[in-house]
Enzyme design. Structure first.
Site, short mmCIF file in Angstrom:
data_model
loop_
_atom_site.label_atom_id
_atom_site.label_comp_id
_atom_site.label_asym_id
_atom_site.label_seq_id
_atom_site.Cartn_x
_atom_site.Cartn_y
_atom_site.Cartn_z
N HIS A 193 -1.41 3.87 -1.86
CA HIS A 193 -2.47 4.86 -1.59
C HIS A 193 -2.41 6.03 -2.58
CE1 HIS A 193 -4.11 2.81 1.72
NE2 HIS A 193 -3.11 3.00 2.55
N GLN A 251 -18.19 5.07 2.80
CA GLN A 251 -18.70 6.32 3.37
C GLN A 251 -18.55 6.44 4.88
OE1 GLN A 251 -22.54 7.69 1.99
NE2 GLN A 251 -22.19 6.74 0.02
N GLU A 272 0.81 -1.23 0.00
CA GLU A 272 0.00 0.00 0.00
C GLU A 272 0.84 1.28 0.00
OE1 GLU A 272 -1.57 -2.72 0.44
OE2 GLU A 272 -3.58 -2.16 -0.15
N TYR A 320 3.44 2.04 2.00
CA TYR A 320 4.04 2.45 3.27
C TYR A 320 5.55 2.20 3.24
CZ TYR A 320 -0.75 2.91 4.98
OH TYR A 320 -2.05 3.30 5.15
FE1 SF4 Z 1 -17.53 0.69 4.69
FE2 SF4 Z 1 -19.88 -0.24 5.47
FE3 SF4 Z 1 -19.68 1.01 3.14
FE4 SF4 Z 1 -18.66 -1.44 3.52
S1 SF4 Z 1 -20.81 -0.85 3.55
S2 SF4 Z 1 -17.65 0.26 2.54
S3 SF4 Z 1 -17.94 -1.28 5.59
S4 SF4 Z 1 -19.33 1.91 5.14
#
Ligand code: SF4
Length: 673
Positions: free
Chosen positions: A255, A342, A167, A169
């Protein structure tokens, strides 16, 4: 136990210890690591996943020393005091008969602080700090820090460690020429550049002995210019095995690479081809990862020889019982991760605690629970969108009698529109999940039913999840046949011409634009080949780093995406996915225009003023995606009748369509009813 997934449920004998199945909960930083009282909460969070029967858990990344921290206050494990905090986690997991490894992560130049270090003094494109070049002594001390961290992890009761080598790092920064310009024995030839990871693994193994898991996450596909070639990946894997690792995991992309690797438009398990390519080159088990979110797919990958183990990370935020439900033949009850980022990754970047859009209990296991109520109530929920579905199933889980009223003939609300957007097909899973939950929890569903005050007034409580309606922007000529709303396009499937102006560049404007760029016709999964070509991904790794020239299918339409405000389009989209949506539209030549004043629509098209200049966009259609207003006309009449009434989701706050806020708010409401 269900025998549908024989490969998934085959134990893995590592000689000194046995994993009960082939599923690893991959590393995720939650933010609890740095929160006051966070370790108790982390212990509860991990224990719930261990109870859910995952084979092995990997913690979020923990730095082996101060310069290696991702942020100034990020977690590290360097002394006995810090070690004792970790004992809370290991004890909780072991009590549930689980196993857990600590991930050791040195951020290198990705450290978001002025003390970051790297093999060479080259700033990363995603951090504002230029790292300090590591001295030879500093390199030796860092290797010792990894070994000390692993020893402390063992003392804390962990079953092993994962050394984060991918990733982008620190370890990755040593491996590739792009970030390692050293001319001493730690730079130059590939042998010199991989000395850092192999010395780390060797030192760790020496310190912890043989009966301790040492996993190494290896960047198999860097997705950056001048990344590792495939021959180099094989050479590194062999060297890591020889240095004493028990298991090698798959890392995909740095990243800073400009290719989506885990977001929702990434087809499921698309990167597993790369793990498969390495199978047989080493004699230790390999883990595959990225966008694997169902037991079916995980089992299939194992059955077809793509890997020995499967890592899923976010799916365990979405459903801690994903494995248990698979074992018990209840896979239709799994709350599938939709890869939206999200509430997990985006929260991490915003300095908030991680959670999950479809499961707001994630990381709140000690405080947000569906506890059986001593006072059963009769509750009406109006509207079967995200908020109404969460409210009704949540209230039923607490033991209430719940009636769900929906005007339409199907549940899902805005999810039914979202699932049609190319790259957002996973919303099908969320609708499927709630459909089953309604059944399991015994919610009485009344479809094709418009609930009114007469129907609702005798309930103990009413939850209005009636959603939103598009905002009237009072555009002269908005009754012209050229003008449509996003609902006309996505729900009513009104025909749309070849040249389109989209008014409003929030999430809905972006979604509608993406939808209109592609041929009509729903798919339940993103097109794999189209994805690889669009983003220039070479899974064969014929070029070092695995990047190829992007190839795009011609867009279906010419689109203008317009907004009134200043600044870049999509600035309010998610931190980890906004750039992908923006880039995708740009790749498809969408004209993005800001600071637009809308004048009128007529037969000529959309009349606008930009930078003081009048223009006419001679479009076939204008699609309005300029916000919405709450639909809550039942609220006041119900209150007037003395009914206990609550607003949730869009009916409460209609700014943007926000399923995350809707589900969270509805869940919090019903656990307190
Ligand atoms: Fe993250 Fe939940 Fe969306 Fe999966 S469903 S990407 S765990 S917020």
């Amino acid at each position: 136990m269900s025998n549908r997934y024989p490969h998934l449920f085959t134990p893995l004998d590592l000689g000194f210890t046995t994993l009960k199945n082939r599923v690893i909960m991959g590393s995720m930083h939650t933010g609890l690591e740095e929160t006051k009282g966070g370790f108790e909460r982390l212990a509860a969070y991990f224990a719930e996943r261990a109870r859910g029967q995952v084979g092995l858990i990997v913690t979020g990344g923990v730095a082996p020393n101060i310069p290696g921290r991702l942020q100034p206050i990020a977690g590290k494990l360097t002394n006995a005091k810090e070690m004792r905090q970790h004992q809370m986690i290991t004890q909780a997991v072991h009590q549930e008969d689980g196993k857990i490894c600590l991930q050791i992560l040195h951020a290198g130049r990705y450290g978001y602080h002025p003390f970051s270090v790297a093999p060479s003094r080259i700033k990363s494109p995603i951090t504002p700090f230029t790292p300090w070049k590591m001295t030879k002594r500093g390199i030796r001390r860092t290797i010792q820090a990894y070994a000390r961290c692993a020893a402390l992890a063992k003392e804390a009761g962990y079953d092993g460690v994962e050394i984060m080598g991918s990733e982008g790092y620190l370890i990755n920064q040593f491996i590739v020429k792009h970030t390692n310009k050293r001319t001493d024995e730690w730079g130059g030839s590939y042998e010199n550049r991989i000395k850092f990871p192999t010395e780390i693994v060797r030192s760790v193994r020496e310190k912890v002995g043989e009966d301790f898991i040492v996993m190494y996450r290896l960047s198999m596909l860097d997705l950056i210019k001048d990344g590792s070639s495939w021959e180099e990946v094989i050479q590194l894997a062999k060297a890591i095995e020889a240095a004493g690792a028990n298991i090698i995991g798959t890392g995909i992309g740095w990243h800073e690479s400009r290719v989506p690797t885990i977001a929702t438009m990434v087809p499921r398990s698309v990167f597993s081809d790369v793990t498969k390519k390495l199978m047989g080159e080493v004699n230790i088990p390999l883990i595959t990862s990225n966008r694997i979110n169902t037991p079916e797919r995980a089992n299939q990958l194992l059955a077809e020889g793509y890997a020995d183990l499967v890592s899923m990370a976010r799916p365990f935020l979405a459903d801690p019982e994903i494995i248990l439900k698979s074992m018990e033949g209840r896979e239709d009850e799994i709350n599938v991760c939709i890869a939206c980022n999200q509430a997990c990754l985006d929260h991490g970047f915003e300095g908030k605690l991680a959670s999950c859009l479809v499961n707001p209990r994630a990381c709140r296991e000690t405080e947000l629970n569906f506890v059986s109520t001593p006072q059963k109530k009769k509750i009406a929920v109006v509207g079967a969108g995200p908020a109404g579905l969460s409210a009704s199933t949540g209230a039923a889980k607490c033991g209430h009698e719940v009636h769900l009223f929906e005007r339409a003939s199907e549940i899902g609300g805005q999810f039914n529109m979202a699932k049609q957007i190319p790259g957002k097909e996973e919303f099908y899973e969320t609708i499927r999940y709630f459909k089953k939950q309604l059944e399991v929890t015994g919610v009485q569903v009344h479809l094709n039913t418009k609930a009114d005050v007469e129907v609702l007034k005798d309930f103990d409580a009413v939850i209005l999840a009636t959603g939103v309606t598009p905002r009237d922007i009072q555009l002269p000529g908005q009754d012209h046949p050229k003008v449509l709303t996003y609902i006309d396009v996505l729900r009513h499937k009104k025909p749309v011409g070849n040249k389109v102006a989209v008014i409003g560049a929030g999430g809905v404007g972006f979604d509608v634009s993406e939808y209109l760029l592609h041929p009509e016709g729903q798919q339940e999964e993103p097109d794999r080949e189209a994805f690889l070509q669009q983003w220039g991904i070479d899974l064969e790794v014929k070029t070092a780093g695995g990047l190829a020239a992007p190839v795009l299918a011609p867009p279906q339409r010419e689109i203008y995406l317009l907004k009134r405000s200043k600044g870049k389009h999509g600035a309010n989209l998610g931190k980890t996915t906004g750039w992908i949506h923006r880039r995708s539209l740009k790749m498809h030549n969408v004209h993005m225009i800001a600071e637009v004043q809308y004048q009128k629509v007529d037969d000529e098209g959309l009349h606008i003023i930009v930078n003081g200049e009048s223009k006419v966009l001679d479009v076939d259609h204008v699609v309005i995606c300029a916000g919405q207003v709450a639909l809550k006309e039942l609220y006041e009449p119900l209150k007037a009748q003395g009914v206990q009434v609550h607003l949730v989701g869009g009916a409460f706050e209609a700014k943007e369509l926000d399923a995350k806020a809707a589900i969270k708010q509805a869940t919090e409401l019903v656990v307190g009813l």
